[in-house]
Design a protein around this motif. Structure first.
Motif, short mmCIF file in Angstrom:
data_model
loop_
_atom_site.label_atom_id
_atom_site.label_comp_id
_atom_site.label_asym_id
_atom_site.label_seq_id
_atom_site.Cartn_x
_atom_site.Cartn_y
_atom_site.Cartn_z
N TYR A 33 0.92 -1.22 -0.18
CA TYR A 33 0.02 -0.01 0.14
C TYR A 33 0.80 1.33 -0.06
N VAL B 96 3.31 0.57 8.40
CA VAL B 96 2.69 1.25 9.57
C VAL B 96 3.41 0.43 11.10
N CYS C 237 -2.17 2.24 12.69
CA CYS C 237 -3.16 1.65 11.89
C CYS C 237 -4.28 1.91 12.60
N ASP C 238 -5.46 2.58 12.15
CA ASP C 238 -6.76 2.88 12.84
C ASP C 238 -7.08 1.48 13.29
N MET C 239 -7.00 0.43 12.64
CA MET C 239 -7.63 -0.96 13.01
C MET C 239 -6.85 -1.22 14.28
N ASN D 127 -2.51 -7.05 12.32
CA ASN D 127 -2.96 -5.61 12.42
C ASN D 127 -3.18 -5.43 13.78
N HIS E 159 -10.83 0.13 4.03
CA HIS E 159 -11.65 -0.87 3.45
C HIS E 159 -13.14 -0.54 3.52
N GLU F 65 -10.70 -7.60 4.29
CA GLU F 65 -10.94 -6.63 5.36
C GLU F 65 -12.23 -6.03 4.87
N CYS G 126 -5.49 4.60 2.76
CA CYS G 126 -4.93 4.76 3.97
C CYS G 126 -3.92 5.80 4.26
N MET H 288 -0.56 4.92 5.58
CA MET H 288 0.30 4.31 4.81
C MET H 288 0.97 5.65 3.87
S1 SF4 Z 1 -5.32 -0.10 5.14
FE1 SF4 Z 1 -6.36 -0.36 7.09
S2 SF4 Z 1 -5.67 -2.17 8.02
FE2 SF4 Z 1 -4.15 -1.48 6.59
S3 SF4 Z 1 -2.89 0.17 7.76
FE3 SF4 Z 1 -4.26 1.22 6.96
S4 SF4 Z 1 -6.07 1.38 8.54
FE4 SF4 Z 1 -4.68 -0.49 9.21
#
Ligand code: SF4
Length: 303
Positions: free
Chosen positions: A27, A62, A87-89, A115, A175, A200, A260, A263
């Motif tokens: 990404y 990340v 990473c928000d997740m 993640n 996602h 995801e 993202c 990223m």
């Molecule tokens: S794409 Fe989604 S899961 Fe992957 S790093 Fe970014 S926020 Fe996290």
């Protein structure tokens, strides 16, 4: 253009001087992918990190990915060029929250998507990635699973196994922005195209796909001779790699909204700064590292 070439020369010469390796997630921005020694998904990059003989790992991804590299390679310096690249997740779960949920489900094996923060991996029985989640769950003796933190990946796994899967309410905002309507509209526009999506994505998006694949899986799928047009349902950074590796084939992002933001914080400038100053370094404390490593090692034994 000229400035970039100079910047790239500086990065590559400093990389040699430091005996560093540059790992980039699928990404990442195209220019970051282009200077990396390895480009891949989180599973491939964690394997690359475990194998490398370099003394320094520059992780273009990340925070949880850099932490995984630190977990696997405690004697190496792991640099994350921008420390704000989280990473928000992963931020949707904490070790304390997981401990509480484990008390409610004492018989369940805890499967933790990579993640996630290192402390959460340390509280889990085994890690998984989107490439091996089903295989990891199936390999366990337990019939009941607590799957954290991605509810959509966990839901996808639940459709592939007879085990009882308890979900954690986390998700990836990038996602989640992909809508079923995005796919139906593009299918009408490109009737010959295959639709591949990342697990995801929301279940209603997954239901419309021809294939559900990790980003590494998407790259392998795109190389097949019978695949010429692909509608791609994941973060749009992967389009750069797909087009680069498959000239002549057409790749259509499902949604330009699937970006993202963290990223994209890694830039050529931040990579150079990081190599110059040898910061920001990501180091997981030893007590957490050892417990997290047990979960990651169990996963690496299974794949
Ligand atoms: S794409 Fe989604 S899961 Fe992957 S790093 Fe970014 S926020 Fe996290």
């Amino acid at each position: 253009m000229r400035v970039d070439a100079e910047l790239i020369d500086k990065i590559l010469s400093l990389k040699r001087e430091r005996n560093a390796v540059i790992l980039a997630h699928n990404y990442q921005l195209g220019e970051i992918q282009d200077i990396a020694d390895f480009v891949g998904d989180s599973l491939e990059l964690s394997q690359d990190a475990a194998r490398t003989e370099a003394e320094v790992i520059v992780f273009c991804g990340v925070l949880f990915m850099a932490e995984t590299a630190s977990i696997l390679c405690p004697n190496k310096v792991v640099l994350l060029p921008d420390i704000n690249a989280g990473c928000d997740m992963a931020d949707m779960i904490t070790a304390e929250g997981l401990r509480e949920r484990k008390r409610e489900l004492p018989g369940a094996a805890v499967v933790c998507y990579v993640n996630s923060p290192a402390e959460v991996k340390a509280e889990s029985d085994v890690c998984c990635t989107s490439a091996n989640a089903v295989k990891v769950v199936e390999s366990l003796d337990a019939d009941e699973i607590l799957f954290v933190p991605d509810q959509y990946l966990g839901h996808y796994v639940s459709t592939k196994t007879s085990k009882k899967i308890n979900l954690w309410p986390g998700f990836c905002p990038s996602h989640a922005r992909i809508k079923p309507q995005d796919i139906t509209e593009l299918r009408q526009e490109y009737p010959q195209a295959k639709v591949v999506v990342h697990p995801e994505c929301r279940p209603e998006v997954i239901a419309l796909a021809d294939e559900v694949l990790s980003t590494g899986g998407m790259c392998r799928y795109a190389r097949r001779d019978d695949v010429t047009q692909v509608i791609v349902g994941t973060e749009i950074g992967i389009i750069h790699r797909l087009r680069k590796e498959n000239p002549g084939k057409k790749f259509i992002p499902v949604s330009e909204q699937a970006i993202c933001p963290t990223m994209k914080l890694i830039t050529l400038e931040s990579v150079l700064r990081s190599l110059r100053e040898m910061t920001p370094e990501v180091k997981v404390p030893e007590d957490i590292r050892l417990r997290a490593k047990a979960s990651v090692d169990r996963m690496l034994e299974i794949v």
